[in-house]
Structures are given as structure tokens and as C-alpha cells.
Design an enzyme around this catalytic site. Structure first.
Site, PDB file in Angstrom:
ATOM      1  N   GLU A  20     -44.704  81.185   4.645  1.00 21.34           N
ATOM      2  CA  GLU A  20     -45.284  79.828   4.618  1.00 21.34           C
ATOM      3  C   GLU A  20     -45.683  79.307   5.988  1.00 21.34           C
ATOM      4  OE1 GLU A  20     -42.141  80.523   3.875  1.00 21.34           O
ATOM      5  OE2 GLU A  20     -40.816  79.213   5.031  1.00 21.34           O
ATOM      6  N   ALA A  59     -48.306  68.094  -6.970  1.00 21.83           N
ATOM      7  CA  ALA A  59     -47.622  67.800  -5.701  1.00 21.83           C
ATOM      8  C   ALA A  59     -46.134  67.516  -5.890  1.00 21.83           C
ATOM      9  CB  ALA A  59     -48.299  66.615  -5.014  1.00 21.83           C
ATOM     10  N   VAL A  63     -44.192  70.613 -13.341  1.00 22.42           N
ATOM     11  CA  VAL A  63     -43.472  71.863 -13.068  1.00 22.42           C
ATOM     12  C   VAL A  63     -43.622  72.221 -11.583  1.00 22.42           C
ATOM     13  CG1 VAL A  63     -43.379  74.331 -13.581  1.00 22.42           C
ATOM     14  CG2 VAL A  63     -43.685  72.676 -15.434  1.00 22.42           C
ATOM     15  N   TYR A  76     -41.220  84.409   1.563  1.00 24.62           N
ATOM     16  CA  TYR A  76     -41.131  82.952   1.710  1.00 24.62           C
ATOM     17  C   TYR A  76     -39.690  82.610   2.088  1.00 24.62           C
ATOM     18  CZ  TYR A  76     -45.567  82.226  -0.853  1.00 24.62           C
ATOM     19  OH  TYR A  76     -46.873  82.220  -1.245  1.00 24.62           O
ATOM     20  N   ARG A 124     -42.217  87.066 -10.220  1.00 26.41           N
ATOM     21  CA  ARG A 124     -43.121  87.794  -9.326  1.00 26.41           C
ATOM     22  C   ARG A 124     -42.355  88.921  -8.610  1.00 26.41           C
ATOM     23  NH1 ARG A 124     -45.204  82.740  -5.949  1.00 26.41           N
ATOM     24  NH2 ARG A 124     -43.056  82.173  -6.368  1.00 26.41           N
ATOM     25  N   VAL A 166     -52.349  65.924  -3.784  1.00 27.68           N
ATOM     26  CA  VAL A 166     -52.413  65.501  -2.378  1.00 27.68           C
ATOM     27  C   VAL A 166     -51.359  66.240  -1.560  1.00 27.68           C
ATOM     28  CG1 VAL A 166     -53.211  63.191  -3.005  1.00 27.68           C
ATOM     29  CG2 VAL A 166     -50.787  63.582  -2.605  1.00 27.68           C
ATOM     30  N   LEU A 167     -51.619  66.328  -0.272  1.00 27.15           N
ATOM     31  CA  LEU A 167     -50.606  66.855   0.647  1.00 27.15           C
ATOM     32  C   LEU A 167     -50.772  66.184   1.992  1.00 27.15           C
ATOM     33  CD1 LEU A 167     -48.345  68.888   1.383  1.00 27.15           C
ATOM     34  CD2 LEU A 167     -50.129  70.466   2.093  1.00 27.15           C
ATOM     35  N   LYS A 196     -39.315  85.313  -2.958  1.00 24.84           N
ATOM     36  CA  LYS A 196     -38.497  84.126  -2.702  1.00 24.84           C
ATOM     37  C   LYS A 196     -37.529  84.356  -1.552  1.00 24.84           C
ATOM     38  CE  LYS A 196     -39.487  80.804  -5.439  1.00 24.84           C
ATOM     39  NZ  LYS A 196     -40.290  79.712  -4.846  1.00 24.84           N
ATOM     40  N   SER A 211     -51.588  77.918  -4.162  1.00 26.97           N
ATOM     41  CA  SER A 211     -52.288  76.656  -4.433  1.00 26.97           C
ATOM     42  C   SER A 211     -53.501  76.910  -5.322  1.00 26.97           C
ATOM     43  CB  SER A 211     -52.729  76.000  -3.123  1.00 26.97           C
ATOM     44  OG  SER A 211     -51.627  75.439  -2.463  1.00 26.97           O
ATOM     45  N   ASP A 228     -43.718  69.440  -5.851  1.00 28.24           N
ATOM     46  CA  ASP A 228     -42.838  70.166  -4.915  1.00 28.24           C
ATOM     47  C   ASP A 228     -42.688  69.413  -3.592  1.00 28.24           C
ATOM     48  OD1 ASP A 228     -45.458  70.673  -4.162  1.00 28.24           O
ATOM     49  OD2 ASP A 228     -45.049  72.719  -3.521  1.00 28.24           O
ATOM     50  N   ASN A 236     -42.791  75.006  -9.944  1.00 25.90           N
ATOM     51  CA  ASN A 236     -43.239  76.369  -9.582  1.00 25.90           C
ATOM     52  C   ASN A 236     -44.273  76.844 -10.600  1.00 25.90           C
ATOM     53  OD1 ASN A 236     -41.380  76.611 -11.673  1.00 25.90           O
ATOM     54  ND2 ASN A 236     -40.780  78.687 -11.067  1.00 25.90           N
ATOM     55  N   MET A 237     -45.403  76.139 -10.629  1.00 26.41           N
ATOM     56  CA  MET A 237     -46.444  76.461 -11.609  1.00 26.41           C
ATOM     57  C   MET A 237     -46.887  77.930 -11.572  1.00 26.41           C
ATOM     58  SD  MET A 237     -48.693  72.968 -11.476  1.00 26.41           S
ATOM     59  CE  MET A 237     -49.943  73.497 -12.650  1.00 26.41           C
ATOM     60  N   ARG A 265     -63.873  66.336   4.223  1.00 28.97           N
ATOM     61  CA  ARG A 265     -63.586  67.120   3.006  1.00 28.97           C
ATOM     62  C   ARG A 265     -64.505  66.678   1.863  1.00 28.97           C
ATOM     63  NH1 ARG A 265     -61.989  72.120   1.875  1.00 28.97           N
ATOM     64  NH2 ARG A 265     -61.490  72.190  -0.339  1.00 28.97           N
ATOM     65  N   HIS A 273     -38.812  78.922   3.672  1.00 24.09           N
ATOM     66  CA  HIS A 273     -38.620  77.453   3.605  1.00 24.09           C
ATOM     67  C   HIS A 273     -37.246  77.065   4.157  1.00 24.09           C
ATOM     68  CE1 HIS A 273     -42.336  76.889   1.379  1.00 24.09           C
ATOM     69  NE2 HIS A 273     -41.990  77.902   0.612  1.00 24.09           N
TER      70      HIS A 273
HETATM   71  N1  LIG Z   1     -46.305  72.655  -8.330  1.00 23.83           N
HETATM   72  C1  LIG Z   1     -46.631  73.835  -7.848  1.00 23.83           C
HETATM   73  O1  LIG Z   1     -46.299  74.865  -8.414  1.00 23.83           O
HETATM   74  C2  LIG Z   1     -47.458  73.925  -6.607  1.00 23.83           C
HETATM   75  C3  LIG Z   1     -48.084  75.140  -6.246  1.00 23.83           C
HETATM   76  C4  LIG Z   1     -48.905  75.166  -5.104  1.00 23.83           C
HETATM   77  C5  LIG Z   1     -49.059  74.000  -4.333  1.00 23.83           C
HETATM   78  N2  LIG Z   1     -48.396  72.844  -4.703  1.00 23.83           N
HETATM   79  C6  LIG Z   1     -48.534  71.582  -3.953  1.00 23.83           C
HETATM   80  O2  LIG Z   1     -49.801  70.992  -4.195  1.00 23.83           O
HETATM   81  C7  LIG Z   1     -50.072  70.061  -3.150  1.00 23.83           C
HETATM   82  C8  LIG Z   1     -51.482  70.257  -2.638  1.00 23.83           C
HETATM   83  O3  LIG Z   1     -51.561  71.506  -1.944  1.00 23.83           O
HETATM   84  P1  LIG Z   1     -52.925  72.024  -1.273  1.00 23.83           P
HETATM   85  O4  LIG Z   1     -52.695  73.439  -0.911  1.00 23.83           O
HETATM   86  O5  LIG Z   1     -54.085  71.681  -2.111  1.00 23.83           O
HETATM   87  O6  LIG Z   1     -52.966  71.132   0.065  1.00 23.83           O
HETATM   88  P2  LIG Z   1     -54.259  70.860   0.952  1.00 23.83           P
HETATM   89  O7  LIG Z   1     -53.761  70.480   2.297  1.00 23.83           O
HETATM   90  O8  LIG Z   1     -55.251  71.975   0.829  1.00 23.83           O
HETATM   91  O9  LIG Z   1     -54.949  69.578   0.254  1.00 23.83           O
HETATM   92  C9  LIG Z   1     -54.366  68.304   0.240  1.00 23.83           C
HETATM   93  C10 LIG Z   1     -55.485  67.267   0.208  1.00 23.83           C
HETATM   94  O10 LIG Z   1     -54.882  65.982  -0.013  1.00 23.83           O
HETATM   95  C11 LIG Z   1     -55.654  65.045   0.685  1.00 23.83           C
HETATM   96  N3  LIG Z   1     -54.901  63.795   0.798  1.00 23.83           N
HETATM   97  C12 LIG Z   1     -53.852  63.490   1.596  1.00 23.83           C
HETATM   98  N4  LIG Z   1     -53.426  62.240   1.355  1.00 23.83           N
HETATM   99  C13 LIG Z   1     -54.222  61.734   0.384  1.00 23.83           C
HETATM  100  C14 LIG Z   1     -54.286  60.486  -0.300  1.00 23.83           C
HETATM  101  N5  LIG Z   1     -53.441  59.489  -0.002  1.00 23.83           N
HETATM  102  N6  LIG Z   1     -55.217  60.320  -1.263  1.00 23.83           N
HETATM  103  C15 LIG Z   1     -56.091  61.317  -1.549  1.00 23.83           C
HETATM  104  N7  LIG Z   1     -56.088  62.515  -0.930  1.00 23.83           N
HETATM  105  C16 LIG Z   1     -55.167  62.721   0.022  1.00 23.83           C
HETATM  106  C17 LIG Z   1     -55.957  65.746   2.005  1.00 23.83           C
HETATM  107  O11 LIG Z   1     -57.061  65.141   2.690  1.00 23.83           O
HETATM  108  C18 LIG Z   1     -56.263  67.160   1.525  1.00 23.83           C
HETATM  109  O12 LIG Z   1     -57.659  67.352   1.288  1.00 23.83           O
HETATM  110  C19 LIG Z   1     -48.981  70.316  -2.085  1.00 23.83           C
HETATM  111  O13 LIG Z   1     -47.959  69.352  -2.249  1.00 23.83           O
HETATM  112  C20 LIG Z   1     -48.466  71.688  -2.462  1.00 23.83           C
HETATM  113  O14 LIG Z   1     -47.145  71.897  -2.002  1.00 23.83           O
HETATM  114  C21 LIG Z   1     -47.612  72.813  -5.807  1.00 23.83           C
END
Ligand SMILES: NC(=O)c1ccc[n+]([C@@H]2O[C@H](COP(=O)([O-])OP(=O)(O)OC[C@H]3O[C@@H](n4cnc5c(N)ncnc54)[C@H](O)[C@@H]3O)[C@@H](O)[C@H]2O)c1
Length: 371
Positions: free
Chosen positions: A118, A268, A298, A94, A15, A239-240, A75, A134, A270, A300-301, A203, A96
Site C-alpha cells: 500500500e 469509502a 462491505v 499488504y 485471494r 471519496v478519499l 493480507k 479500487s 474502509d 472488503n468488496m 479531476r 497497513h
Molecule cells: N470497500 C472496499 O472494498 C474498498 C476497496 C477499494 C477502495 N476503497 C476505498 O474507496 C475510497 C476511494 O478510493 P480511490 O482509490 O477512488 O481514491 P482516489 O484518491 O482515487 O479518489 C478519491 C476522490 O475523492 C475526491 N474527494 C475528496 N474529498 C471529496 C469531497 N468532499 N467530495 C467529493 N469528492 C471528494 C478526490 O478529489 C478524489 O478524486 C477510499 O476510501 C478507498 O480506501 C474501498
């Protein structure tokens, strides 16, 4: 203001911090923009695209760092880049910092002012500069999951939409936030039978109101989760729990209850991943098999679709970048508490409490920093 954008040097980062559109916007407002040669190449932007809107191209990152008042990146600055930052220079990217004491030390030593994407917030309690990534990862998840479901890749050999006379794939999305909602929309659009699990009733109500005809919802109790997982061809982990490691929602000993060749896409990852058997993978080698269950993890999707990700990130950062350039960072932060929440470092002091707590460093109140 003189705005500079170097080429990203972190491995596998394609990017770029400024799109030609962002450069154009800044130039129209009277600012000067300098871009390192080939900075946009990974995202499909040529030097000529930047020159066409009036930006200046230079041969090295040093020339960008030496001349710019504000550096716009993607980054966190790498060690060599941190050496080029100087006192009074503004860094917008970013960062972190909480898990990164080395970077924090260097940024403090540089004397720069650093605003982290962030931690910028919005009126709805969201993180507007994280949300676009996301959205990308969520929309990508069913796409990579459906590829993994193909027989040659180790999956069950199930087509997402089925065909007339053959039912669709069953997709379970755990977590119905930004990632989960976008994943569910795309999986449903591919014709799959989709259920989203979440622990937040507000939600689930929102998802049911808006997407009731598109996918189903279920409360994410342990019992519901494993029952739906047993029937699933693909499970997307989204989840987060802010500030915490992801909870492990499918344990290793539960893999034997899943369908052979089922696919786990752990977005999730990361945050440590929400399946016990998840470990971070790369775009070069994205999937692996544990007990006949395929994992895609992955970290960093969005990097897989660098052009879409760059443009999406640029759309989100541009208004903040323009405020910083037009008003100067102090006035821009004074006028916008959400941008002020992005202030992490100023003139040798940390200005973000959670980072200070994580690293055991005293923090200067951001309100005092802008005085
Ligand atoms: N791998 C990647 O490249 C990449 C890219 C972007 C985001 N992410 C990750 O994806 C994850 C989700 O991000 P987001 O932006 O959607 O977050 P978000 O806060 O919008 O959504 C998270 C959801 O998880 C729910 N939750 C929490 N605990 C739970 C459980 N035990 N069971 C079911 N649901 C539960 C929450 O209520 C919330 O609705 C984060 O860890 C984020 O860092 C990864």
C-alpha cells in the site's frame, strides 16, 4: 531466489499472493517457487495449475516459511504467521501498519524486511498496488447497488437501464477518483443516468474531457450534493482524503429527503464511510435499512470477486516481485524509488515515517537501510 506463497488465513480472504502466471514468470527467470497446497483454491487455481508451471506444492505454511527467501502474500501476516518469519527474510504483501501496533511489534521482533504493497508509489503520485482493488470495488459498486435496488432486497424496484418508455435509474457517484470513475463507467454501461461529483476541478476537467458523453460531472458543494441526492435512486460514496477519515457527506437527518428505497453504496467505508449512517458490513450480511434507505457497506468488496481481484493484484505486483527476486531487495529498492517507498520494516527497525509517527516509534531512513 526461493519465493514462497502460503494460503491466506485471514477470515473471508480468498485471494492468493501468487497466480500460476506469476509463479511461471519467476520460474522462467530461474527462481524456485513453493506454494502451500490449496493456496489458490479460493481464486479458482488448483495445485495442478501451479505444478504445471514448475512450482513445488507443500502441505503446510510452515514449510513455505521455513524455506523461502521471500514470502509473497495478500493480507498482513496473522499472529501465527508472524512467528514463522525469520531474520533476513523478505515479506512482500499488504501491511497497513499504522493502526496495528501488535503486528508492527512482531515484524520488528522477527528481524525480517517487509515491503508493503500500500505504500509503493508511481510517477503520477498514485498507489499502483492499491489501484487495482479500487478498480474492482468501483466496478462492483453499481452491480451490488443494482441488486440492492431490487424490491425484494428493500430497494426502490428500479431497473438501472429502464426499458423503452421508462427512464433509467439515476446514479450519483460522490468522488471521481479511481473507484468513482470505474463505478460511473459501469453504471453508465448498464444504462443508468450518471452524475459524478468531485471537489477537484482538475479531476472534473479530466472526467469531462474523457467521459463527457458517458456521464455528467458536478462540483461537490454541499448544496449540489444534496440536490442530486434527492433525485437519486443510487448514491455511490467513493471519496478519499489521504490519511484522514472520510468526510460525512450525507447526514442522518438528510435521509428523509432521499427517495424511499434509494440505495447508498459506501465504498469509502474502509476509511470510516462518507454517509453518517454507514457501518461496515460483510459479504454474508451486506445490506441494512435506515429509515427506508438501503445501505451496502462491505469493507472488503474485492473479496466478492476473488479470482478477478487476485489476477488484477498479481498483474500489478509481478514487476515489483520480479525486481526483488532478480536483483535482491536492496538493489531493487536502490534502482526504484517507488519500490523503496514500500519499505516499512528492516532488521528490527521501522523505515516508514508515517507509521513511525502514528505509533511513536523511531524510524531508520529507508535510504540508510539499503546502504
Ligand atoms: N470497500 C472496499 O472494498 C474498498 C476497496 C477499494 C477502495 N476503497 C476505498 O474507496 C475510497 C476511494 O478510493 P480511490 O482509490 O477512488 O481514491 P482516489 O484518491 O482515487 O479518489 C478519491 C476522490 O475523492 C475526491 N474527494 C475528496 N474529498 C471529496 C469531497 N468532499 N467530495 C467529493 N469528492 C471528494 C478526490 O478529489 C478524489 O478524486 C477510499 O476510501 C478507498 O480506501 C474501498
Amino acid at each position: 531466489m526461493h519465493i514462497g506463497c502460503p494460503k491466506e488465513i485471514k477470515p473471508q480472504e480468498f485471494r492468493v499472493g501468487m497466480t500460476p502466471n506469476a509463479a511461471h514468470e519467476a520460474i522462467l527467470a530461474g527462481h524456485t517457487v513453493t506454494i502451500e497446497t490449496n493456496a489458490g483454491a479460493g481464486a479458482g487455481f488448483t495445485d495442478e495449475d501451479y505444478i504445471a508451471v514448475g512450482a513445488k506444492i507443500v502441505g503446510t505454511a510452515k514449510e513455505v516459511f521455513d524455506t523461502a527467501d521471500m514470502i509473497v502474500k495478500v493480507k498482513e501476516p496473522q499472529a501465527g504467521e508472524r512467528k514463522m518469519l525469520r531474520e533476513g527474510q523478505l515479506l512482500f504483501t499488504y501491511l497497513h501498519l499504522a493502526p496495528d501496533p501488535e503486528q508492527t511489534k512482531d515484524l520488528l521482533a522477527s528481524g525480517c524486511t517487509a515491503i508493503a504493497y500500500e505504500t509503493v508509489t508511481d510517477d503520477r503520485g498514485g498507489l499502483p498496488l492499491l489501484a487495482p482493488m479500487s478498480e474492482v470495488a468501483g466496478r462492483l459498486a453499481p452491480q451490488v447497488g443494482s441488486w440492492t435496488l431490487q424490491k425484494a432486497n428493500g430497494g426502490r424496484g428500479v431497473l438501472m437501464g429502464g426499458v423503452p418508455g421508462v427512464g433509467p435509474a439515476k446514479v450519483v457517484v460522490i468522488g471521481g477518483g479511481v473507484v468513482g470513475t470505474h463505478a460511473a463507467k459501469i453504471a453508465a454501461g448498464m444504462g443508468a443516468d450518471v452524475t459524478v461529483l468531485d471537489r477537484s476541478l482538475p479531476r472534473l476537467r479530466y472526467l469531462d474531457d474523457v467521459f463527457g458523453g458517458t456521464f455528467k460531472t458536478s462540483y461537490a458543494s454541499a448544496g449540489n450534493t444534496i440536490e442530486l441526492a434527492r433525485q437519486a435512486d443510487m448514491i455511490i460514496g467513493a471519496v478519499l482524503i489521504p490519511g484522514a477519515a472520510a468526510p460525512k457527506l450525507i447526514k442522518r437527518d438528510q435521509l428523509s429527503e432521499l427517495k424511499p428505497g434509494a440505495v447508498l453504496v459506501d465504498v469509502a467505508i474502509d476509511q470510516g464511510g462518507c454517509f453518517e449512517t454507514s457501518r461496515a458490513t460483510t459479504h454474508q450480511d451486506p445490506i441494512y435499512d435506515v429509515d427506508g434507505i438501503m445501505h451496502y457497506c462491505v469493507a472488503n468488496m474485492p473479496g466478492a470477486v476473488a479470482r478477478t481481484s487476485t489476477i488484477a493484484l498479481g498483474n500489478a505486483t509481478m514487476p515489483f516481485m520480479m525486481a526483488l527476486a532478480n536483483k535482491g531487495w536492496k538493489q531493487a529498492c536502490a534502482d526504484d524509488k517507488h519500490l523503496l517507498n514500500g519499505l516499512n520494516v528492516h532488521a528490527g527497525q521501522l523505515t516508514y515515517y508515517a507509521v513511525g509517527e502514528a505509533l511513536g516509534i523511531d524510524v531508520l531512513s529507508p535510504q540508510l537501510a539499503i546502504k
